[in-house]
Design a protein around this motif. Structure first.
Motif, PDB file in Angstrom:
ATOM      1  N   ASP A  57     -14.526  16.248 -18.040  1.00  0.00           N
ATOM      2  CA  ASP A  57     -15.560  17.270 -18.172  1.00  0.00           C
ATOM      3  C   ASP A  57     -14.928  18.658 -18.201  1.00  0.00           C
ATOM      4  O   ASP A  57     -13.835  18.873 -17.675  1.00  0.00           O
ATOM      5  N   SER A  58     -15.616  19.600 -18.817  1.00  0.00           N
ATOM      6  CA  SER A  58     -15.191  20.998 -18.780  1.00  0.00           C
ATOM      7  C   SER A  58     -16.332  21.802 -18.171  1.00  0.00           C
ATOM      8  O   SER A  58     -17.494  21.586 -18.506  1.00  0.00           O
ATOM      9  N   VAL A  59     -15.983  22.715 -17.274  1.00  0.00           N
ATOM     10  CA  VAL A  59     -16.979  23.504 -16.553  1.00  0.00           C
ATOM     11  C   VAL A  59     -16.647  24.978 -16.719  1.00  0.00           C
ATOM     12  O   VAL A  59     -15.534  25.410 -16.428  1.00  0.00           O
ATOM     13  N   ARG A  60     -17.638  25.733 -17.188  1.00  0.00           N
ATOM     14  CA  ARG A  60     -17.456  27.171 -17.362  1.00  0.00           C
ATOM     15  C   ARG A  60     -17.973  27.899 -16.124  1.00  0.00           C
ATOM     16  O   ARG A  60     -19.050  27.586 -15.617  1.00  0.00           O
ATOM     17  N   ILE A  61     -17.204  28.898 -15.689  1.00  0.00           N
ATOM     18  CA  ILE A  61     -17.603  29.757 -14.583  1.00  0.00           C
ATOM     19  C   ILE A  61     -17.436  31.196 -15.061  1.00  0.00           C
ATOM     20  O   ILE A  61     -16.354  31.577 -15.519  1.00  0.00           O
ATOM     21  N   ASN A  62     -18.487  31.974 -14.971  1.00  0.00           N
ATOM     22  CA  ASN A  62     -18.466  33.354 -15.450  1.00  0.00           C
ATOM     23  C   ASN A  62     -17.678  34.271 -14.521  1.00  0.00           C
ATOM     24  O   ASN A  62     -17.496  33.983 -13.334  1.00  0.00           O
ATOM     25  N   ARG A  63     -17.274  35.402 -15.079  1.00  0.00           N
ATOM     26  CA  ARG A  63     -16.527  36.400 -14.301  1.00  0.00           C
ATOM     27  C   ARG A  63     -17.346  36.889 -13.109  1.00  0.00           C
ATOM     28  O   ARG A  63     -18.556  36.769 -13.083  1.00  0.00           O
ATOM     29  N   TRP A  64     -16.650  37.396 -12.120  1.00  0.00           N
ATOM     30  CA  TRP A  64     -17.213  37.935 -10.884  1.00  0.00           C
ATOM     31  C   TRP A  64     -17.991  36.868 -10.110  1.00  0.00           C
ATOM     32  O   TRP A  64     -19.002  37.145  -9.494  1.00  0.00           O
TER      33      TRP A  64
END
Length: 114
Positions: free
Chosen positions: A89-96
């Protein structure tokens, strides 16, 4: 005479190829493992594997191997992140964003700063 013409043609071809290479954007990324310092906005990852704990910081766009370590906490700083786990799986996490995984930490194979 033929040698001079050949050398001139080779030089023109080389210059054309070099200028084409410089003007076409590529996928050459330069993610860097950097020293963690207070006050910086680096990607910071707390992890463990095989009885060892680690805190690592990264800067610049790109993707790098993370070695299948278990991730306990992530602070993205000013970076958008995708981590690729051992389940595919790939998981995106936004900045800050700061996120912890107290119960089920992901086993991460690689990370990518966008």
């Amino acid at each position: 005479m033929h040698t001079k013409r050949f050398l001139r043609s080779a030089a023109v071809a080389f210059v054309a190829a070099a200028s084409f290479t410089l003007t076409i954007p590529g996928n050459a990324y330069a993610i860097d493992h950097v020293e963690c310092r207070g006050g910086e906005s680096f990607l910071k990852i707390w992890s463990h594997s095989g009885g060892s704990d680690s805190v690592d910081c990264y800067a610049n766009k790109g993707r790098t191997d993370f070695g299948g370590w278990w991730v306990d906490k992530i602070s993205t700083g000013n970076n958008d992140l995708i981590y690729y786990d051992a389940n595919g799986d790939s998981v995106r996490i936004n900045r800050w964003t700061e996120i912890t995984f107290p119960n089920r930490p992901p086993k991460v194979n690689s990370i990518e700063i966008l």
